[in-house]
Scaffold this motif. Structure first.
Motif, PDB file in Angstrom:
ATOM      1  N   ARG A 220       0.918  -1.350   0.063  1.00 42.84           N
ATOM      2  CA  ARG A 220      -0.157   0.038  -0.047  1.00 42.84           C
ATOM      3  C   ARG A 220       0.596   1.437  -0.075  1.00 42.84           C
ATOM      4  NH1 ARG A 220      -2.609  -0.650   4.441  1.00 42.84           N
ATOM      5  NH2 ARG A 220      -4.245  -1.726   3.410  1.00 42.84           N
ATOM      6  N   GLU A 221       2.173   1.336   0.741  1.00 44.51           N
ATOM      7  CA  GLU A 221       2.618   2.632   1.090  1.00 44.51           C
ATOM      8  C   GLU A 221       3.745   2.706   0.175  1.00 44.51           C
ATOM      9  OE1 GLU A 221       4.072   2.152   4.852  1.00 44.51           O
ATOM     10  OE2 GLU A 221       2.040   2.023   5.850  1.00 44.51           O
ATOM     11  N   LYS A 222       4.396   1.682  -0.581  1.00 42.50           N
ATOM     12  CA  LYS A 222       5.768   1.597  -1.319  1.00 42.50           C
ATOM     13  C   LYS A 222       5.650   1.045  -2.423  1.00 42.50           C
ATOM     14  CE  LYS A 222       8.711   2.153   2.767  1.00 42.50           C
ATOM     15  NZ  LYS A 222      10.055   1.504   3.464  1.00 42.50           N
ATOM     16  N   VAL A 223       5.116  -0.003  -2.911  1.00 39.94           N
ATOM     17  CA  VAL A 223       5.134  -0.717  -3.862  1.00 39.94           C
ATOM     18  C   VAL A 223       3.955  -0.651  -4.918  1.00 39.94           C
ATOM     19  CG1 VAL A 223       5.660  -2.977  -4.665  1.00 39.94           C
ATOM     20  CG2 VAL A 223       6.819  -2.339  -2.849  1.00 39.94           C
ATOM     21  N   GLY A 224       2.891  -0.840  -4.365  1.00 44.94           N
ATOM     22  CA  GLY A 224       1.805  -1.125  -5.391  1.00 44.94           C
ATOM     23  C   GLY A 224       1.177  -2.530  -5.447  1.00 44.94           C
ATOM     24  N   PHE A 225      -0.262  -2.460  -5.406  1.00 45.41           N
ATOM     25  CA  PHE A 225      -0.963  -3.777  -5.342  1.00 45.41           C
ATOM     26  C   PHE A 225      -0.980  -4.362  -6.853  1.00 45.41           C
ATOM     27  CE2 PHE A 225      -2.676  -2.064  -1.512  1.00 45.41           C
ATOM     28  CZ  PHE A 225      -2.476  -3.026  -0.481  1.00 45.41           C
ATOM     29  N   SER A 226      -1.130  -5.535  -7.102  1.00 43.10           N
ATOM     30  CA  SER A 226      -1.379  -6.205  -8.332  1.00 43.10           C
ATOM     31  C   SER A 226      -2.702  -5.935  -8.669  1.00 43.10           C
ATOM     32  CB  SER A 226      -1.198  -7.726  -8.411  1.00 43.10           C
ATOM     33  OG  SER A 226      -1.808  -8.420  -9.676  1.00 43.10           O
ATOM     34  N   SER A 227      -3.026  -5.784 -10.201  1.00 44.67           N
ATOM     35  CA  SER A 227      -4.476  -5.555 -10.670  1.00 44.67           C
ATOM     36  C   SER A 227      -4.858  -6.801 -11.386  1.00 44.67           C
ATOM     37  CB  SER A 227      -4.446  -4.435 -11.600  1.00 44.67           C
ATOM     38  OG  SER A 227      -3.547  -4.802 -12.611  1.00 44.67           O
ATOM     39  N   ALA A 228      -4.311  -7.777 -11.063  1.00 44.98           N
ATOM     40  CA  ALA A 228      -4.705  -9.146 -11.588  1.00 44.98           C
ATOM     41  C   ALA A 228      -5.580  -9.783 -10.754  1.00 44.98           C
ATOM     42  CB  ALA A 228      -3.306 -10.080 -11.913  1.00 44.98           C
ATOM     43  N   GLU A 229      -6.324 -10.908 -11.156  1.00 51.25           N
ATOM     44  CA  GLU A 229      -7.256 -11.706 -10.587  1.00 51.25           C
ATOM     45  C   GLU A 229      -6.726 -13.193 -10.267  1.00 51.25           C
ATOM     46  OE1 GLU A 229     -11.216 -11.493 -11.553  1.00 51.25           O
ATOM     47  OE2 GLU A 229     -11.094  -9.134 -11.548  1.00 51.25           O
ATOM     48  N   ASN A 230      -6.490 -13.512  -8.592  1.00 54.17           N
ATOM     49  CA  ASN A 230      -6.040 -14.804  -8.426  1.00 54.17           C
ATOM     50  C   ASN A 230      -4.964 -15.516  -9.215  1.00 54.17           C
ATOM     51  OD1 ASN A 230      -8.398 -14.923  -6.606  1.00 54.17           O
ATOM     52  ND2 ASN A 230      -9.935 -15.154  -8.215  1.00 54.17           N
ATOM     53  N   SER A 231      -4.030 -14.893  -9.079  1.00 52.11           N
ATOM     54  CA  SER A 231      -2.665 -15.178  -9.893  1.00 52.11           C
ATOM     55  C   SER A 231      -2.214 -16.728  -9.209  1.00 52.11           C
ATOM     56  CB  SER A 231      -1.636 -14.056  -9.680  1.00 52.11           C
ATOM     57  OG  SER A 231      -1.837 -12.950 -10.430  1.00 52.11           O
ATOM     58  N   GLU A 232      -1.869 -17.395 -10.061  1.00 51.53           N
ATOM     59  CA  GLU A 232      -1.341 -18.741  -9.728  1.00 51.53           C
ATOM     60  C   GLU A 232       0.186 -18.485  -9.274  1.00 51.53           C
ATOM     61  OE1 GLU A 232      -2.074 -23.046  -9.605  1.00 51.53           O
ATOM     62  OE2 GLU A 232      -3.388 -21.411  -9.771  1.00 51.53           O
TER      63      GLU A 232
END
Length: 259
Positions: A220-232
């Protein structure tokens, strides 16, 4: 913060850090994860600080080649002995795992807690610096000699494991602990066995949930969340994949790599 679909890298001296991976995957199911089991060199707890640092850097280099956006050191021994050196050398966020002493001390009624950990963790400067903060609580330390190797061999429910756990836990019970801190990421796999030995009033604490929440905070603070869904997720080991595959419930493919 923009989205970041690069994977989260996680490494441990073997299969034990999958207990941390499970907590991260449960909290952050859309994040890609790459798990590295350095089982060939397990256990780290009996190695020198220099060896632990070298192995941790080797694991980090592998995960950076995989373009990881942050690295979770899912090993208490590697965290307490090497994370300062990793943070000094690499320009990437690292999340470590330390024995969860603080919640045990905070909630203990008897002011006596037990910690089961590796020799490398209990001997580390970082661990000793942590325990010095809690002078009012008696902390009974026990090295879990042989436990990691039995887990790595798939012998979690063996008579030898039961015998070792009884020998390590009985003195703590007799000393009147009311919290047991598991100071190695392998040990959560022993919780069913441990519960058979401990009286019901003794609480067991491990670090998985806290590490997952810290991972979420760093994203949240530094790197960024993935926008993918349910990655293997991806799993690598440098020994026979059988035990790692089984500990994951035979749900995922484990690839053997030389690293």
């Amino acid at each position: 913060m923009n989205s970041n679909n690069q994977p989260i890298g996680i490494f441990d001296s073997g299969i034990g850090g999958t207990s941390i991976w499970k907590a991260i995957h449960q909290l952050l199911p859309n994040e890609r994860t790459i798990y590295l089991a350095d089982s060939k060199n397990a256990p780290y707890g009996q190695k020198s600080k220099e060896e632990i640092i070298a192995l941790s850097m080797k694991n980090t280099d592998f995960l950076l080649e995989m373009k990881c956006k942050l690295i979770v050191v899912a090993c208490n021994t590697a965290t307490t002995n090497a994370i300062q050196e990793l943070r000094a050398k690499y320009d990437i966020p690292f999340i470590g795992i330390e024995p969860a002493i603080k919640p045990a001390v905070t909630h203990s009624k008897t002011q006596i807690i037990g910690i089961l950990a590796t020799q490398g963790t209990l001997n580390s400067a970082l661990f000793n610096k942590t325990t010095e903060k809690y002078q009012d609580t008696k902390i009974i330390e026990q090295v879990g000699h042989g436990l990691v190797q039995l887990i790595e061999n798939g012998d979690i429910n063996s008579p030898e494991m039961t015998k070792l756990l009884h020998s390590y836990l009985t003195p703590m019970i007799e000393a009147n602990i009311d919290y047991l801190v598991l100071g190695c990421s392998h040990y959560p796999y022993l919780i069913p066995q441990i519960k058979k030995i401990l009286p019901e009033h003794i609480q067991i604490i491990d670090s998985g949930e806290a590490v997952a929440k810290q991972t979420q905070n760093i994203l949240r603070e530094k790197v960024g969340f993935s926008s993918a869904e349910n990655s293997e997720p991806v799993f690598y080991t440098n020994t026979n994949p059988k035990v790692l595959t089984e500990i994951l419930g035979n749900k995922y493919t484990v690839e053997k790599k030389n690293f």
